[in-house]
Scaffold this active site. Structure first.
Site, mmCIF file in Angstrom:
data_model
loop_
_atom_site.group_PDB
_atom_site.id
_atom_site.type_symbol
_atom_site.label_atom_id
_atom_site.label_comp_id
_atom_site.label_asym_id
_atom_site.label_seq_id
_atom_site.Cartn_x
_atom_site.Cartn_y
_atom_site.Cartn_z
ATOM 1 N N TYR A 265 -2.217 -0.734 10.616
ATOM 2 C CA TYR A 265 -2.167 -1.107 9.190
ATOM 3 C C TYR A 265 -0.880 -0.577 8.549
ATOM 4 O O TYR A 265 -0.187 -1.289 7.809
ATOM 5 C CB TYR A 265 -3.412 -0.535 8.501
ATOM 6 N N SER B 174 0.875 -1.179 0.000
ATOM 7 C CA SER B 174 0.000 0.000 0.000
ATOM 8 C C SER B 174 0.907 1.222 0.000
ATOM 9 O O SER B 174 2.073 1.142 0.418
ATOM 10 C CB SER B 174 -0.848 -0.008 1.277
HETATM 11 P P1 NAP Z 1 -11.074 -6.280 -0.328
HETATM 12 O O1 NAP Z 1 -11.964 -6.070 -1.496
HETATM 13 O O2 NAP Z 1 -11.592 -6.050 1.053
HETATM 14 O O3 NAP Z 1 -10.448 -7.738 -0.429
HETATM 15 C C1 NAP Z 1 -9.639 -8.260 0.573
HETATM 16 C C2 NAP Z 1 -9.371 -9.714 0.223
HETATM 17 O O4 NAP Z 1 -8.534 -10.276 1.233
HETATM 18 C C3 NAP Z 1 -10.646 -10.523 0.175
HETATM 19 O O5 NAP Z 1 -10.595 -11.377 -0.941
HETATM 20 C C4 NAP Z 1 -10.615 -11.313 1.469
HETATM 21 O O6 NAP Z 1 -11.256 -12.549 1.265
HETATM 22 C C5 NAP Z 1 -9.112 -11.504 1.683
HETATM 23 N N1 NAP Z 1 -8.761 -11.708 3.070
HETATM 24 C C6 NAP Z 1 -8.870 -10.821 4.087
HETATM 25 N N2 NAP Z 1 -8.449 -11.380 5.230
HETATM 26 C C7 NAP Z 1 -8.047 -12.648 4.922
HETATM 27 C C8 NAP Z 1 -7.516 -13.722 5.675
HETATM 28 N N3 NAP Z 1 -7.300 -13.623 6.982
HETATM 29 N N4 NAP Z 1 -7.226 -14.870 5.033
HETATM 30 C C9 NAP Z 1 -7.444 -14.998 3.689
HETATM 31 N N5 NAP Z 1 -7.942 -14.011 2.938
HETATM 32 C C10 NAP Z 1 -8.248 -12.853 3.550
HETATM 33 O O7 NAP Z 1 -9.775 -5.366 -0.426
HETATM 34 P P2 NAP Z 1 -8.875 -4.891 -1.639
HETATM 35 O O8 NAP Z 1 -8.986 -3.434 -1.698
HETATM 36 O O9 NAP Z 1 -9.091 -5.706 -2.845
HETATM 37 O O10 NAP Z 1 -7.435 -5.201 -0.978
HETATM 38 C C11 NAP Z 1 -6.482 -6.075 -1.542
HETATM 39 C C12 NAP Z 1 -5.117 -5.658 -1.011
HETATM 40 O O11 NAP Z 1 -4.823 -4.340 -1.455
HETATM 41 C C13 NAP Z 1 -5.006 -5.631 0.524
HETATM 42 O O12 NAP Z 1 -3.774 -6.155 0.927
HETATM 43 C C14 NAP Z 1 -5.087 -4.142 0.839
HETATM 44 O O13 NAP Z 1 -4.427 -3.822 2.038
HETATM 45 C C15 NAP Z 1 -4.387 -3.569 -0.366
HETATM 46 N N6 NAP Z 1 -4.698 -2.156 -0.611
HETATM 47 C C16 NAP Z 1 -5.972 -1.762 -0.886
HETATM 48 C C17 NAP Z 1 -6.225 -0.411 -1.099
HETATM 49 C C18 NAP Z 1 -7.603 0.118 -1.392
HETATM 50 O O14 NAP Z 1 -7.796 1.337 -1.301
HETATM 51 N N7 NAP Z 1 -8.573 -0.703 -1.751
HETATM 52 C C19 NAP Z 1 -5.179 0.522 -1.032
HETATM 53 C C20 NAP Z 1 -3.900 0.069 -0.746
HETATM 54 C C21 NAP Z 1 -3.663 -1.280 -0.541
HETATM 55 P P3 NAP Z 1 -12.238 -13.235 2.356
HETATM 56 O O15 NAP Z 1 -12.934 -12.128 3.075
HETATM 57 O O16 NAP Z 1 -13.117 -14.131 1.573
HETATM 58 O O17 NAP Z 1 -11.310 -14.000 3.208
#
Ligand code: NAP
Length: 266
Positions: free
Chosen positions: A161, A148
């Site tokens: 985080y 991130s």
């Molecule tokens: P999201 O839509 O909330 O998806 C998160 C994913 O992680 C889901 O598929 C969830 O699946 C899985 N997950 C969460 N906890 C888990 C666990 N304990 N074991 C296995 N799977 C788990 O979020 P996203 O935005 O796509 O985020 C993806 C990545 O990008 C993350 O690492 C996040 O920190 C990073 N990121 C996101 C943003 C943003 O603004 N969206 C910005 C910077 C970085 P289940 O719930 O089915 O387990």
């Protein structure tokens, strides 16, 4: 330009592949010829995404899913074994699963602190440990950690985080050096605010805590990006797919911001 399918015959595992950025990454890797295993905790979400992704497979490639909590070592070990027996050795690992919970530092209790470290940092460690022997055996591999911009700079109200994502980048850099001469690259991509459930939750949180409207809350998040918009999941997936290609073999130990210029790596 449509990229040539340079990942034919390779097996990629994408954690958190059931939705959001992970599902976009899985689609792009399938489009480049890889077989893909999605990993997450919710079987129904994973199954629905597998069904949608079938249309994106090339040739003999396959797509499937395994259920695991990445913070639980036994569950990770079983999931990687099941994925390997279904689709062969994993030589592409995308550590994308993560959670982002906000709280002022004074209200960040040990449970929240520990959960952010367990899922975002220890989960990346455990999945990398599970995948590495096959990459070393093949003499080739790609590890891409979805960190991130919070792994590169500080933001208020997300100290746990931020600490975890800074840790992911430290792990990326250290492991890149350790594996540099073994045909395995290790990189991180660092999205800014990206349009997924994480941002939808952040918007709901701002609306609930400040009384702002949903549009105002979204505009506030988008305003951090010099392009004045949210990043799209496919834009993050593009950067991940680039780092996974054989042609990216000289790029290792990097943390690449995908954030419209919000952060400039030095
Ligand atoms: P999201 O839509 O909330 O998806 C998160 C994913 O992680 C889901 O598929 C969830 O699946 C899985 N997950 C969460 N906890 C888990 C666990 N304990 N074991 C296995 N799977 C788990 O979020 P996203 O935005 O796509 O985020 C993806 C990545 O990008 C993350 O690492 C996040 O920190 C990073 N990121 C996101 C943003 C943003 O603004 N969206 C910005 C910077 C970085 P289940 O719930 O089915 O387990």
């Amino acid at each position: 330009m449509t990229p040539s399918p340079s990942l034919i015959g390779k097996h990629a595992l994408v954690t958190g592949g059931g939705r959001g950025i992970g599902a976009a990454i899985a689609r792009q890797l399938l489009g480049e010829g890889a077989s893909v295993t999605l990993l997450g905790r919710d079987a129904a979400t994973l199954d629905a995404t597998v069904t949608t992704l079938q249309a994106h497979r090339l040739g003999d490639a396959s797509v499937g899913a395994v259920c695991a909590d990445i913070a639980d070592p036994a569950s990770v070990e079983a999931a990687f074994a099941a994925a390997t027996s279904a689709r062969g050795p994993i030589t592409l690992l995308v550590n994308n699963a993560g959670q982002a919970h906000s709280a002022p530092f004074g209200k960040t209790d040990l449970a929240l602190w520990q959960r952010m470290l367990d899922v975002n940092l220890t989960g990346t460690f455990l999945c990398t440990q599970a995948a590495l022997p096959a990459m070393l055996g093949a003499g080739w591999g790609r590890i891409v950690n979805v960190a991130s911009t919070a792994g590169l700079i500080g933001y208020g109200y997300v100290s746990a985080y931020c600490a975890a994502k800074h840790g992911v980048i430290g792990l990326t850099r250290a492991l890149a050096l350790e594996l540099a001469a073994k045909g395995i690259t290790v990189n991180a991509v660092c999205p800014g605010y990206t349009e997924t459930d994480i941002v939808r939750d952040a918007v709901a949180n701002i609306v609930g805590k400040t009384g702002r409207t949903e549009d105002q809350a979204r505009a506030e998040l988008a305003a951090r990006n010099p392009q004045r918009r949210l990043v799209q999941p496919d834009e993050v997936a593009d950067a991940v797919a680039w780092l996974c290609r054989p042609s990216a073999s000289a790029i290792t130990g990097q943390a690449v911001p995908v954030a419209g210029g919000e952060v400039m790596a030095g």
